[in-house]
Design an enzyme around this catalytic site. Structure first.
Site, PDB file in Angstrom:
ATOM      1  N   GLY A 147     -72.960 -48.009 -12.540  1.00 59.83           N
ATOM      2  CA  GLY A 147     -73.838 -48.543 -13.565  1.00 59.83           C
ATOM      3  C   GLY A 147     -75.296 -48.343 -13.210  1.00 59.83           C
ATOM      4  N   CYS A 148     -75.556 -47.720 -12.079  1.00 62.33           N
ATOM      5  CA  CYS A 148     -76.916 -47.408 -11.656  1.00 62.33           C
ATOM      6  C   CYS A 148     -77.116 -45.898 -11.770  1.00 62.33           C
ATOM      7  CB  CYS A 148     -77.144 -47.809 -10.198  1.00 62.33           C
ATOM      8  SG  CYS A 148     -76.944 -49.553  -9.867  1.00 62.33           S
ATOM      9  N   GLU A 149     -78.294 -45.490 -12.251  1.00 60.73           N
ATOM     10  CA  GLU A 149     -78.594 -44.062 -12.296  1.00 60.73           C
ATOM     11  C   GLU A 149     -78.731 -43.506 -10.892  1.00 60.73           C
ATOM     12  OE1 GLU A 149     -81.879 -42.915 -14.748  1.00 60.73           O
ATOM     13  OE2 GLU A 149     -80.939 -43.735 -16.553  1.00 60.73           O
TER      14      GLU A 149
END
Length: 140
Positions: free
Chosen positions: A53-55
């Site tokens: 969910g993190c770039e």
């Protein structure tokens, strides 16, 4: 949560960031705080510890100590390491119940950082907090 209720490292962060007069000063502080993160071992930098969910790539490890939790985190992005550092000083030592009630937006507002958080970075930090909460609940 008022300042006296904050853990000492979180109160220190709050004081430092509130004293910074500009975004440039807060960005410099973030880099300094990011350098404080304890490095994770190569074994800890594994897919199992990666936060989705993190770039950017973010890894999170948790350890329960009695009723409270201690987290370590790392990222391949310098600014994100700073954001993780100020998140960790706020959450380390909390119980699962306290973690569940933590208002991430309020914490970054208090630090004067929320307006500079892009939606994707904000979503990533929320993913980190959700992972912390899930780890704490799953071992309860």
């Amino acid at each position: 949560m008022s300042l006296p209720d904050l853990p000492a490292p979180a109160a220190e962060a709050l004081s430092a960031f509130q004293a910074a007069g500009s975004w440039e000063q807060r960005a410099r502080l973030l880099m300094q705080w990011g350098a404080r993160l304890e490095p994770l071992s190569d074994a800890q930098l594994c897919e199992e510890n990666r936060v989705h969910g993190c770039e950017s790539q973010v890894w999170l490890v948790a350890q329960q100590q009695g009723d409270s939790w201690q987290f370590n985190a790392s990222s391949d992005a310098r600014l994100l390491r700073g954001l993780l550092s100020v998140l960790l000083v706020r959450v380390n030592g909390l119980s699962a119940g306290e973690l569940a009630q933590l208002d991430l937006i309020d914490w970054f507002n208090q630090l004067g950082l929320s307006r500079q958080l892009s939606p994707s970075r904000s979503n990533g930090l929320n993913a980190v907090l959700q992972r912390m909460q899930k780890l704490a609940v799953s071992s309860a």
